[in-house]
Design a protein around this motif. Structure first.
Motif, PDB file in Angstrom:
ATOM      1  N   ILE A 230       0.842  -1.207   0.000  1.00 39.43           N
ATOM      2  CA  ILE A 230       0.000   0.000   0.000  1.00 39.43           C
ATOM      3  C   ILE A 230       0.873   1.252   0.000  1.00 39.43           C
ATOM      4  O   ILE A 230       0.600   2.212  -0.734  1.00 39.43           O
ATOM      5  N   LEU A 231       1.922   1.259   0.789  1.00 35.76           N
ATOM      6  CA  LEU A 231       2.819   2.412   0.839  1.00 35.76           C
ATOM      7  C   LEU A 231       3.490   2.638  -0.518  1.00 35.76           C
ATOM      8  O   LEU A 231       3.548   3.774  -1.008  1.00 35.76           O
ATOM      9  N   ILE A 232       3.967   1.570  -1.140  1.00 34.19           N
ATOM     10  CA  ILE A 232       4.581   1.675  -2.472  1.00 34.19           C
ATOM     11  C   ILE A 232       3.552   2.164  -3.484  1.00 34.19           C
ATOM     12  O   ILE A 232       3.845   3.025  -4.320  1.00 34.19           O
ATOM     13  N   ARG A 233       2.354   1.635  -3.403  1.00 32.81           N
ATOM     14  CA  ARG A 233       1.287   2.043  -4.328  1.00 32.81           C
ATOM     15  C   ARG A 233       0.992   3.535  -4.208  1.00 32.81           C
ATOM     16  O   ARG A 233       0.942   4.263  -5.198  1.00 32.81           O
ATOM     17  N   GLN A 234       0.838   4.008  -2.983  1.00 30.65           N
ATOM     18  CA  GLN A 234       0.519   5.416  -2.772  1.00 30.65           C
ATOM     19  C   GLN A 234       1.661   6.321  -3.262  1.00 30.65           C
ATOM     20  O   GLN A 234       1.422   7.354  -3.876  1.00 30.65           O
ATOM     21  N   CYS A 235       2.898   5.942  -2.982  1.00 30.60           N
ATOM     22  CA  CYS A 235       4.048   6.741  -3.427  1.00 30.60           C
ATOM     23  C   CYS A 235       4.154   6.738  -4.952  1.00 30.60           C
ATOM     24  O   CYS A 235       4.479   7.769  -5.555  1.00 30.60           O
ATOM     25  N   THR A 236       3.862   5.599  -5.572  1.00 30.89           N
ATOM     26  CA  THR A 236       3.880   5.530  -7.036  1.00 30.89           C
ATOM     27  C   THR A 236       2.811   6.436  -7.620  1.00 30.89           C
ATOM     28  O   THR A 236       3.067   7.171  -8.583  1.00 30.89           O
ATOM     29  N   TRP A 237       1.630   6.412  -7.048  1.00 25.86           N
ATOM     30  CA  TRP A 237       0.557   7.280  -7.533  1.00 25.86           C
ATOM     31  C   TRP A 237       0.932   8.750  -7.374  1.00 25.86           C
ATOM     32  O   TRP A 237       0.675   9.563  -8.262  1.00 25.86           O
ATOM     33  N   ALA A 238       1.530   9.094  -6.241  1.00 25.25           N
ATOM     34  CA  ALA A 238       1.937  10.498  -6.031  1.00 25.25           C
ATOM     35  C   ALA A 238       2.983  10.899  -7.067  1.00 25.25           C
ATOM     36  O   ALA A 238       2.921  11.996  -7.625  1.00 25.25           O
ATOM     37  N   TYR A 239       3.938  10.015  -7.337  1.00 24.49           N
ATOM     38  CA  TYR A 239       4.970  10.303  -8.342  1.00 24.49           C
ATOM     39  C   TYR A 239       4.342  10.493  -9.721  1.00 24.49           C
ATOM     40  O   TYR A 239       4.674  11.451 -10.436  1.00 24.49           O
ATOM     41  N   LEU A 240       3.433   9.598 -10.097  1.00 23.01           N
ATOM     42  CA  LEU A 240       2.807   9.697 -11.419  1.00 23.01           C
ATOM     43  C   LEU A 240       1.906  10.924 -11.529  1.00 23.01           C
ATOM     44  O   LEU A 240       1.810  11.530 -12.599  1.00 23.01           O
ATOM     45  N   LEU A 241       1.252  11.301 -10.443  1.00 22.45           N
ATOM     46  CA  LEU A 241       0.444  12.525 -10.468  1.00 22.45           C
ATOM     47  C   LEU A 241       1.324  13.771 -10.627  1.00 22.45           C
ATOM     48  O   LEU A 241       0.943  14.721 -11.299  1.00 22.45           O
ATOM     49  N   ASN A 242       2.497  13.749 -10.004  1.00 26.27           N
ATOM     50  CA  ASN A 242       3.407  14.885 -10.134  1.00 26.27           C
ATOM     51  C   ASN A 242       3.941  15.025 -11.559  1.00 26.27           C
ATOM     52  O   ASN A 242       4.395  16.096 -11.939  1.00 26.27           O
ATOM     53  N   ARG A 243       3.907  13.957 -12.329  1.00 21.72           N
ATOM     54  CA  ARG A 243       4.386  13.998 -13.712  1.00 21.72           C
ATOM     55  C   ARG A 243       3.370  14.629 -14.662  1.00 21.72           C
ATOM     56  O   ARG A 243       3.704  14.926 -15.794  1.00 21.72           O
TER      57      ARG A 243
END
Length: 186
Positions: free
Chosen positions: A84-97
């Motif tokens: 879940i932590l990896i998923r949330q961080c990945t989503w935040a990274y992709l949203l920042n892109r």
């Protein structure tokens, strides 16, 4: 004389149209930026829950000496939380892109498609990991011998499922709104 007036009016109209198109494009960019900002805030809220509140809940569970979960359950819980932590961080990274001001429309569409694909995969992996974790937890609770704990677990599972579905559909609605806003750019 009429021809020159028509040419002058035509150039004025073209200038106005150009300004209106630029204003429309700016409004569309603001709409996309607003959707991305809204999704970032929701992600931050969920990430805050995972990072701060869930460890306190787990610490409270471990304080109960009479109820010990098996190492399998703790391993599955740890794997689930890390995922879940990896998923949330990945989503935040992709949203920042996703940035309309620095990217072409095609690049923004590609970034949104990557985010949407990651969203779907993240949800699927989370559900697949939650099933064995919950089964192991309920199995351990049955082993405790107290039927009220099992009733509470099933009640919590039902309420959690309803709340989880509500959160999922709300988040999916946000993903769809973002996609629609980006499609209007093109």
């Amino acid at each position: 004389m009429e021809l020159e007036d028509l040419k002058k009016n035509w150039s004025v109209m073209e200038e106005r149209l150009g300004r209106l198109e630029m204003e429309n494009r700016k409004l569309l960019h603001r709409a996309v930026d607003s959707k991305v900002k809204q999704m970032r805030q929701r992600l931050l809220l969920r990430l805050t829950f995972i990072v701060f509140l869930l460890p306190m809940l787990l610490w409270q569970i471990t304080r109960q000496n009479e109820f010990e979960f098996s190492p399998l359950t703790w391993g599955l819980v740890s794997l689930f939380l890390v995922t879940i932590l990896i998923r949330q961080c990945t989503w935040a990274y992709l949203l920042n892109r996703i940035d309309c001001n620095r990217m072409a429309v095609r690049e923004v569409c590609l970034a949104e498609a990557r985010f949407r694909q990651s969203f779907k995969m993240g949800i699927a992996v989370s559900v697949l990991l939650a099933i064995p974790m919950l089964a192991s937890m309920i199995g351990d609770m049955i082993r405790f011998g107290n039927p009220y704990i099992v009733y509470g677990a099933w009640t919590g599972l039902a309420i959690g499922l309803i709340l989880g579905l509500r959160l999922f559909f709300r988040a999916w609605g946000g993903v769809k709104e973002l996609r629609e806003a980006i499609e209007e750019l093109g």
